[in-house]
Design a protein around this motif. Structure first.
Motif, short mmCIF file in Angstrom:
data_model
loop_
_atom_site.label_atom_id
_atom_site.label_comp_id
_atom_site.label_asym_id
_atom_site.label_seq_id
_atom_site.Cartn_x
_atom_site.Cartn_y
_atom_site.Cartn_z
N SER A 76 0.84 -1.19 0.00
CA SER A 76 0.00 0.00 0.00
C SER A 76 0.88 1.25 0.00
CB SER A 76 -0.91 0.01 1.23
OG SER A 76 -0.18 0.40 2.39
N GLU A 77 0.26 2.37 -0.28
CA GLU A 77 1.01 3.63 -0.28
C GLU A 77 1.61 3.92 1.10
OE1 GLU A 77 -0.07 8.33 -0.94
OE2 GLU A 77 -0.95 6.85 -2.29
N ASN A 78 0.80 3.78 2.15
CA ASN A 78 1.33 4.02 3.49
C ASN A 78 2.39 3.00 3.86
OD1 ASN A 78 -0.34 6.20 3.80
ND2 ASN A 78 -1.72 5.25 5.28
N GLY A 79 2.17 1.74 3.47
CA GLY A 79 3.16 0.72 3.76
C GLY A 79 4.50 1.03 3.11
N PHE A 80 4.45 1.55 1.89
CA PHE A 80 5.66 1.93 1.17
C PHE A 80 6.38 3.08 1.89
CE2 PHE A 80 7.24 4.76 -2.38
CZ PHE A 80 8.40 4.04 -2.62
N LEU A 81 5.63 4.10 2.28
CA LEU A 81 6.24 5.25 2.95
C LEU A 81 6.82 4.87 4.31
CD1 LEU A 81 3.62 8.00 2.02
CD2 LEU A 81 5.87 7.62 0.99
N ARG A 82 6.14 3.96 5.00
CA ARG A 82 6.68 3.48 6.28
C ARG A 82 7.95 2.67 6.07
NH1 ARG A 82 0.64 1.83 7.74
NH2 ARG A 82 -0.05 3.77 8.75
N LEU A 83 7.95 1.87 5.02
CA LEU A 83 9.13 1.06 4.71
C LEU A 83 10.35 1.95 4.47
CD1 LEU A 83 10.08 -1.88 4.14
CD2 LEU A 83 9.50 -1.48 1.74
N LEU A 84 10.12 3.10 3.88
CA LEU A 84 11.21 4.04 3.60
C LEU A 84 11.56 4.91 4.81
CD1 LEU A 84 10.26 5.37 0.04
CD2 LEU A 84 11.84 3.52 0.64
N GLY A 85 10.72 4.88 5.84
CA GLY A 85 10.94 5.74 6.99
C GLY A 85 10.42 7.15 6.78
N LEU A 86 9.53 7.34 5.80
CA LEU A 86 8.98 8.65 5.49
C LEU A 86 7.65 8.91 6.18
CD1 LEU A 86 9.72 8.86 1.66
CD2 LEU A 86 11.12 9.65 3.57
N MET A 87 7.13 7.92 6.86
CA MET A 87 5.86 8.07 7.56
C MET A 87 5.95 7.35 8.89
SD MET A 87 2.07 7.18 6.05
CE MET A 87 0.61 7.91 6.79
#
Length: 262
Positions: A76-87
């Motif tokens: 998911s979009e949020n999952g991706f951003l969390r994976l990168l440390g951006l969220m």
């Protein structure tokens, strides 16, 4: 070497909460790659939430099934951003997928798609008690005639997902809108908890253009798609995926000579 080294991310649908250009920089910093669209090298597919506004439920379901069949990891979009440390990550949780399904009575297919489009606090297991509350609410909406897509689209117009646990959700057919979910107490805009600046309006324009080009290509409107990919390249001449897709569309529309120059 980072955990993302060698990972190749592709996107389907533009990101709603973060410019792809900035995300690509962070992926590159972590020794991975991020490209619009999907190709043979793609290992992880990110489904952007703007796809909800661009495609119907059946089309989204088809694309999800097609990507899952390849063995690629869907995020998911949020999952991706969390994976990168951006969220910021949500609170710690411990509920398994099966436990959530058993206790909520939400269909597995609906849970999968709602998770993929960030209708829960967590985008995958382990889920939280708040996710269970939401799953039960969503199951009730589905029983009342709402589709997973109507729920997902409405959720992201209503406010932070976690706040929905304390609100009453109603199927829109009660107010003449079968395609929407209503909240007792009104609606508010979604506000994320991102840690980076959101960038310039050009990023949004580019993402929307690419999503429109993909949709035209999927519908076999190849000349229109080629023109849209060309507009993408006018904004970002280094976009190899847009150039590759444009060449394919040109060949499909009978302009092989022009495609040879791409």
């Amino acid at each position: 070497m980072t955990a993302l080294a060698g990972t190749v991310f592709g996107t389907i649908g533009a990101l709603a909460a973060f410019p792809l250009r900035l995300a690509a920089r962070e992926v590159e910093r972590q020794q991975g790659q991020l490209r619009r669209g999907v190709n043979r090298r793609t290992t992880h597919v990110v489904f952007g939430r703007t796809l909800l506004a661009k495609a119907g439920d059946a089309e989204i379901e088809r694309r999800v099934a097609a990507e899952r069949a390849t063995g690629r990891k869907l995020i998911s979009e949020n999952g991706f951003l969390r994976l990168l440390g951006l969220m910021k990550p949500p609170e710690a949780s411990a509920m398994s997928l099966q436990s959530l399904l058993d206790q909520s009575r939400l269909a597995a297919s609906d849970l999968d798609l709602l998770s993929l489009f960030d209708a829960f606090e967590h985008d995958c297991e382990p889920y939280s008690f708040r996710d269970l509350i939401l799953a039960r609410k969503y199951a009730g909406l589905v029983a009342g005639g709402a589709s997973w897509g109507a729920i997902a689209r409405s959720v992201h117009r209503s406010g932070p997902v976690a706040s929905l646990t304390a609100k009453s959700l109603n199927v829109g057919s009660q107010r003449g809108r079968a395609d929407a979910i209503y909240l007792d107490g009104g609606q508010s805009e979604l506000d994320g908890q991102l840690l980076f600046d959101l960038g310039s309006p050009d990023d949004d324009t580019l993402e929307e253009l690419f999503a429109d080009a993909e949709a035209a290509e999927e519908a076999e409107r190849h000349e229109q798609a080629a023109a849209l990919y060309q507009r993408c390249l006018a904004i970002d001449p280094t976009d190899a995926i847009a150039a590759f897709n444009r060449a394919n569309c040109l060949r499909a529309s009978g302009h092989a000579a022009e495609a040879a120059h791409d």
